[in-house]
Write a protein that holds these residues in place. Structure first.
Motif: not given
Length: 332
Positions: A67-70, A73-76
């Motif tokens: 969904a565009g998140f790493d 680095r962007q677990t939440a």
């Protein structure tokens, strides 16, 4: 991240358990609003890949976005954008269907009123509203899996991971789950489906990645993958074994390649290109040759044929070590 970017993206993922690689250079790209099948035998790396993409596992190498998140680095942000349905139901057997949904709504920090409203919406959407007050022990296998899907949709995720969702279900229950998945995709959810069943991928997925030994070895639509095995086949069972040669001769001029015969089953099989035309021609040729036919069928390649062609082994190969390591790590 632009909306045209993939809903799921992975590049060069590697994950090792001891000396065995569960993933060994895994790449994936899934378009938004589609069903993408991840097809492979037990131990191929399907569950490991889902574990990494859903942030339950960490890759040793490579990168991935959902969904565009790493995913590292962007677990939440990833977790707030996804739903996950594993191989086994994650619902409480003692509670009713509605109580399960309300409980998960509260775990997602919905207010009691919001959780109740969302539970009722989901029960209706998944055609469980008339069973919402029944305990789960009164649910069929298909109903439980539909409730599992409903639980995963409490927060309406952008991406839904289905890890072998119909394993162990009877055909009727499997069809119920398929219908529910189609409804989700129709509403805009992106689905990554892992499965061992070509039929399941054929029913649901617009595109498929075939995974073996931790890497993608083939990609395409279901029809494109079947075409790699040689397309459609016509199978003929003759009434008497001494008619096999005549049947093979009659089918040779119509098929793509030489017919294959199986004397023990009195079967002749040949690949064909134009399935409709070839079937009518085979029937006519056998009749003209005076061959007494017991059965005739037009079929697509099976899952084992696809895998045997692509990998050199069938889906029953013994590759459990990596899968066992994955399950233990995800349960930890």
């Amino acid at each position: 991240m632009e909306s045209t970017s993939p809903a799921v993206f992975a590049e060069g993922l590697r994950k090792r358990y001891g000396k065995r690689y569960a993933l060994d250079g895994f790449d994936l790209s899934v378009e938004r609003g589609t069903v993408h099948g991840l097809l492979g035998p037990n131990g191929a790396g399907k569950t490991t890949s889902v574990g990494i993409l859903s942030t339950l596992l960490k890759a040793d190498e490579g990168r991935a976005e959902v969904a565009g998140f790493d995913v590292v680095r962007q677990t939440a942000e990833v977790r707030s954008s996804i739903g996950l349905v594993g191989q086994y139901a994650a619902v409480d057997e003692v509670l009713s269907g509605r109580q399960n949904l309300v409980m998960f709504g509260r775990l997602h920090h919905l207010s009691p009123r919001e959780a109740g409203r969302r539970a009722d919406e989901l029960l209706e959407h998944f055609r469980l509203d008339d069973t919402g007050k029944k305990p789960l022990k009164a649910y069929s296998g298909g109903m439980r899996r539909r409730l599992d899907l409903a639980v995963s949709m409490v927060l309406a995720p952008q991406v839904l991971f289905l890890d072998e969702p119909t394993t162990g279900l009877d055909p009727r229950s499997r069809n119920e789950v398929w219908e529910a998945v189609r409804g989700l995709v129709g509403a805009g959810t992106t689905v990554l489906l892992t499965t061992q069943y070509l039929e399941e991928a054929d029913q649901l997925a617009g595109s498929i990645s075939v995974i073996d030994s931790g890497r993608v070895i083939a990609e395409g639509t279901p029809d494109e993958l079947k075409g790699r095995v040689g397309g459609d086949r016509i199978d003929v069972v003759v009434r008497r074994a001494d008619e096999l040669a005549a049947a093979a001769a009659a089918m040779a001029a119509i098929g793509d390649g030489l017919p294959e015969t199986a004397p023990d089953t009195r079967r002749v099989s040949v690949r064909v290109e134009d399935r409709s035309r070839a079937l009518s021609e085979v029937v006519r040729s056998l009749d003209q040759a005076g061959v007494d036919v017991e059965d005739i069928a037009l079929r697509r390649p099976t899952l084992d044929e696809v895998f045997l062609h692509l990998t050199g082994h069938t889906t029953d190969s013994d590759e459990q070590a990596a899968a066992s390591g994955t399950r233990e790590a995800m349960a930890a």
